[in-house]
Design an enzyme around this catalytic site. Structure first.
Site, PDB file in Angstrom:
ATOM      1  N   GLU A 277      36.983  23.236  46.129  1.00 16.06           N
ATOM      2  CA  GLU A 277      36.425  23.511  44.838  1.00 16.06           C
ATOM      3  C   GLU A 277      37.382  24.585  44.086  1.00 16.06           C
ATOM      4  OE1 GLU A 277      32.623  25.165  46.076  1.00 16.06           O
ATOM      5  OE2 GLU A 277      31.710  23.234  46.308  1.00 16.06           O
ATOM      6  N   PRO A 278      38.302  24.288  43.929  1.00 16.02           N
ATOM      7  CA  PRO A 278      39.201  25.254  43.040  1.00 16.02           C
ATOM      8  C   PRO A 278      39.182  25.473  41.927  1.00 16.02           C
ATOM      9  CG  PRO A 278      40.217  23.264  43.316  1.00 16.02           C
ATOM     10  CD  PRO A 278      39.032  22.929  44.068  1.00 16.02           C
TER      11      PRO A 278
ATOM     12  N   GLY B 151      38.802  29.254  46.042  1.00  9.13           N
ATOM     13  CA  GLY B 151      39.533  30.690  46.534  1.00  9.13           C
ATOM     14  C   GLY B 151      41.050  30.782  46.464  1.00  9.13           C
TER      15      GLY B 151
ATOM     16  N   CYS C 133      33.875  50.726  22.525  1.00 13.34           N
ATOM     17  CA  CYS C 133      33.553  52.154  22.523  1.00 13.34           C
ATOM     18  C   CYS C 133      33.330  52.491  23.950  1.00 13.34           C
ATOM     19  CB  CYS C 133      32.234  52.500  21.590  1.00 13.34           C
ATOM     20  SG  CYS C 133      32.737  52.023  19.925  1.00 13.34           S
ATOM     21  N   GLU C 134      34.217  52.638  24.578  1.00 12.78           N
ATOM     22  CA  GLU C 134      34.285  52.820  26.021  1.00 12.78           C
ATOM     23  C   GLU C 134      35.635  53.287  26.684  1.00 12.78           C
ATOM     24  OE1 GLU C 134      31.442  51.032  28.026  1.00 12.78           O
ATOM     25  OE2 GLU C 134      32.120  50.927  29.994  1.00 12.78           O
TER      26      GLU C 134
ATOM     27  N   TYR D 156      37.520  44.532  38.461  1.00 16.90           N
ATOM     28  CA  TYR D 156      38.372  44.541  39.523  1.00 16.90           C
ATOM     29  C   TYR D 156      39.509  45.258  39.748  1.00 16.90           C
ATOM     30  CZ  TYR D 156      35.690  40.336  39.072  1.00 16.90           C
ATOM     31  OH  TYR D 156      34.649  39.251  38.773  1.00 16.90           O
TER      32      TYR D 156
HETATM   33  N1  LLP Z   1      33.116  27.650  44.930  1.00 19.68           N
HETATM   34  C1  LLP Z   1      32.172  28.538  45.003  1.00 19.68           C
HETATM   35  C2  LLP Z   1      31.142  28.251  45.857  1.00 19.68           C
HETATM   36  C3  LLP Z   1      32.569  29.861  44.431  1.00 19.68           C
HETATM   37  O1  LLP Z   1      31.553  30.812  44.485  1.00 19.68           O
HETATM   38  C4  LLP Z   1      33.612  30.038  43.444  1.00 19.68           C
HETATM   39  C5  LLP Z   1      33.974  31.304  42.883  1.00 19.68           C
HETATM   40  C6  LLP Z   1      34.675  28.889  43.696  1.00 19.68           C
HETATM   41  C7  LLP Z   1      34.331  27.624  44.154  1.00 19.68           C
HETATM   42  C8  LLP Z   1      35.907  29.036  42.797  1.00 19.68           C
HETATM   43  O2  LLP Z   1      36.703  30.075  43.454  1.00 19.68           O
HETATM   44  P1  LLP Z   1      38.150  30.202  42.693  1.00 19.68           P
HETATM   45  O3  LLP Z   1      38.979  28.939  43.397  1.00 19.68           O
HETATM   46  O4  LLP Z   1      38.169  30.319  41.473  1.00 19.68           O
HETATM   47  O5  LLP Z   1      38.677  31.429  43.380  1.00 19.68           O
HETATM   48  N2  LLP Z   1      35.093  36.719  38.619  1.00 19.68           N
HETATM   49  C9  LLP Z   1      36.123  36.739  39.621  1.00 19.68           C
HETATM   50  C10 LLP Z   1      36.011  35.282  40.610  1.00 19.68           C
HETATM   51  C11 LLP Z   1      34.604  35.232  41.124  1.00 19.68           C
HETATM   52  C12 LLP Z   1      34.701  33.910  41.874  1.00 19.68           C
HETATM   53  C13 LLP Z   1      33.210  33.294  42.090  1.00 19.68           C
HETATM   54  N3  LLP Z   1      33.024  32.082  42.747  1.00 19.68           N
HETATM   55  C14 LLP Z   1      37.508  36.981  39.056  1.00 19.68           C
HETATM   56  O6  LLP Z   1      37.628  36.947  37.804  1.00 19.68           O
HETATM   57  O7  LLP Z   1      38.420  37.216  40.136  1.00 19.68           O
END
Ligand code: LLP
Length: 424
Positions: free
Chosen positions: A281-282, A244, A352-353, A325
């Site tokens: 979990e980055p 996150g 096409c959107e 988003y």
């Molecule tokens: N761990 C879990 C359980 C998750 O669901 C996610 C992301 C991560 C780790 C990694 O999160 P990060 O560090 O990448 O923020 N498609 C969206 C982001 C969706 C994230 C889903 N889960 C975007 O493009 O902003």
């Protein structure tokens, strides 16, 4: 934003030469566009490796790369080589990671609706952790245990009810969520008790993930405080705070580094009396700023008094984030990265959107013309991985650059690839 592109948005090894050209990993990016065509994802391998090492140094062994952010064989292997585990959220991601040679015990399986087949494959491969997300999943794990007697290590995913200020679609820790077990409802406590007693699993910890593109450490601290009581009482050996950590996409944004994030979260955990090993979990923070996407400008349409549409040869099929988003990106021209960008245009894709907008209020140099190579930085996360074949547009290749050499790690899709699964 006017003014030149802020270079801090570029990958670590990026250099802007005296004549305004962009080099990454010792390679001239315009030459890469010539060689591999556009659209093109260019990833700085040194940047990827540096972020992986930073994560391992900050959290220790047990930190996992969230592969959903960007996954291909080369990326899975790179993250593994640099000492990260891999978070895989589906049987598909599991398959790619295993095919890349990542040992199963270095994988963490996620998902709010893991099928029996996915759970079976993961358990039989010997995945390191399964993050349990529902009571149905606990039943599936029990049914599989009856078949083969395997006992996977599990974490129970809790939703701590913390509202991280991020886009609604990527918020996951609040009460109304399809993920995990609610803490407020008592479901999380029930799931922990069930998993603790079940002979089909070995409960090793609690997991949470409060959302993505989160900038403020406070939200992580709040979430840690919510789950701390169990983790303390049950004396579980592990607590995963998920991913996150946000990154800067546009001028004026700033994000904590992985090191700063880790030290803040780890001190929050210590303050909450948690003795468990803290895992993370980055995804985005590892890969987002490692890449740029190169496009060719195809048409420029000025609608007097309204706006100027500048069309590029990709769009929502290689980066759906602006459409999904409303995410913002910067743009610059490869032929003069240091140029002032006083001209306001709307960069759109070729789909096409009408909604196929890449950058709504883009600033580009005055002389931007058809044929120019335009790029968007910070496209390493959730671009390639969320891409599609809409309008039967072929997916762009991915090139890793390092030490003056470029290697294609995902080749460009061909027109025949588009027919691969069709049956007449
Ligand atoms: N761990 C879990 C359980 C998750 O669901 C996610 C992301 C991560 C780790 C990694 O999160 P990060 O560090 O990448 O923020 N498609 C969206 C982001 C969706 C994230 C889903 N889960 C975007 O493009 O902003």
């Amino acid at each position: 934003m006017t003014g030149p592109l802020p270079t801090q948005l570029l990958p670590d090894t990026a250099e802007v030469t005296a004549d305004g050209a962009l080099r990454i990993g010792g390679c001239d990016v315009a030459e890469l566009a010539e060689r591999f065509g556009t659209p093109l994802f260019v990833y700085d391998e040194a940047h990827l490796r540096a972020r992986c090492r930073e994560a391992v140094a900050a959290f220790g062994d047990g930190v996992a790369y969230a592969s959903k952010a960007f996954l291909c064989l080369a990326m899975a292997r790179l993250a593994h080589e640099e000492g990260l585990q891999l978070d895989v959220a589906t049987g598909g991601e599991l398959h790619v990671a295993l095919t890349a040679g990542v040992p199963a015990d270095r994988l963490v399986l996620h998902g709010n609706n893991k099928s029996l087949a996915e759970l079976r494959a993961a358990r039989q491969a010997g995945v390191g952790r399964v993050v349990v997300d529902s009571f149905d999943e606990l039943e599936r794990l029990a049914a599989l245990h009856a078949e083969d007697g395997l006992v996977p290590r599990v974490l129970v995913r809790a939703t701590p009810g913390v509202e991280a200020h991020t886009h609604d679609f990527v918020k996951t820790g609040q009460v109304d969520s399809k993920f995990g077990f609610g803490v407020a409802s008592g479901d999380a406590a029930r799931a922990v008790a069930l998993a603790g007693d079940a002979p089909s699993v070995e409960l090793v910890g609690v997991h949470m993930h409060i959302g993505s593109q989160v900038f403020v450490a406070d939200f992580f601290h709040q979430a840690v405080e919510v789950v701390a009581p169990w983790v303390r009482e049950l004396d579980l050996p592990e607590l995963s705070i998920g991913g996150g950590l946000g990154v800067a996409y546009v001028k004026g944004e700033a994000a904590p580094t992985i090191t700063e994030w880790a030290s803040s979260v780890l001190s929050g955990c210590r303050d909450a009396g948690i003795r468990a090993r803290v895992l993370a979990e980055p995804g985005r923070a590892i890969v987002a700023q490692a890449a740029v996407t190169i496009y060719t400008v195809g048409t420029i349409k000025e609608i007097a008094g309204v706006r100027t549409y500048l069309s590029i040869d990709g769009g929502m099929s290689d980066n759906p984030r602006p459409v999904l988003y409303g995410s913002g990106y910067e743009t610059a021209l490869l032929r003069d990265v240091a140029a002032e960008r006083p001209r306001r245009v709307t960069v759109v894709g070729k789909h096409c959107e009408s909604g196929d907008v890449l950058v709504r209020d883009a600033q580009v140099p005055v002389g931007t013309a058809v044929g120019d190579l335009l790029f968007t930085p910070v496209t390493g996360a959730y671009g390639h991985s969320m891409g599609s074949n809409y309008n039967k547009v072929t997916r762009p290749p991915v090139v890793f650059v390092a030490d003056g050499a470029a290697r294609e790690v995902v080749r460009r899709e061909t027109l025949d690839d588009l027919l691969r699964n069709d049956v007449l």
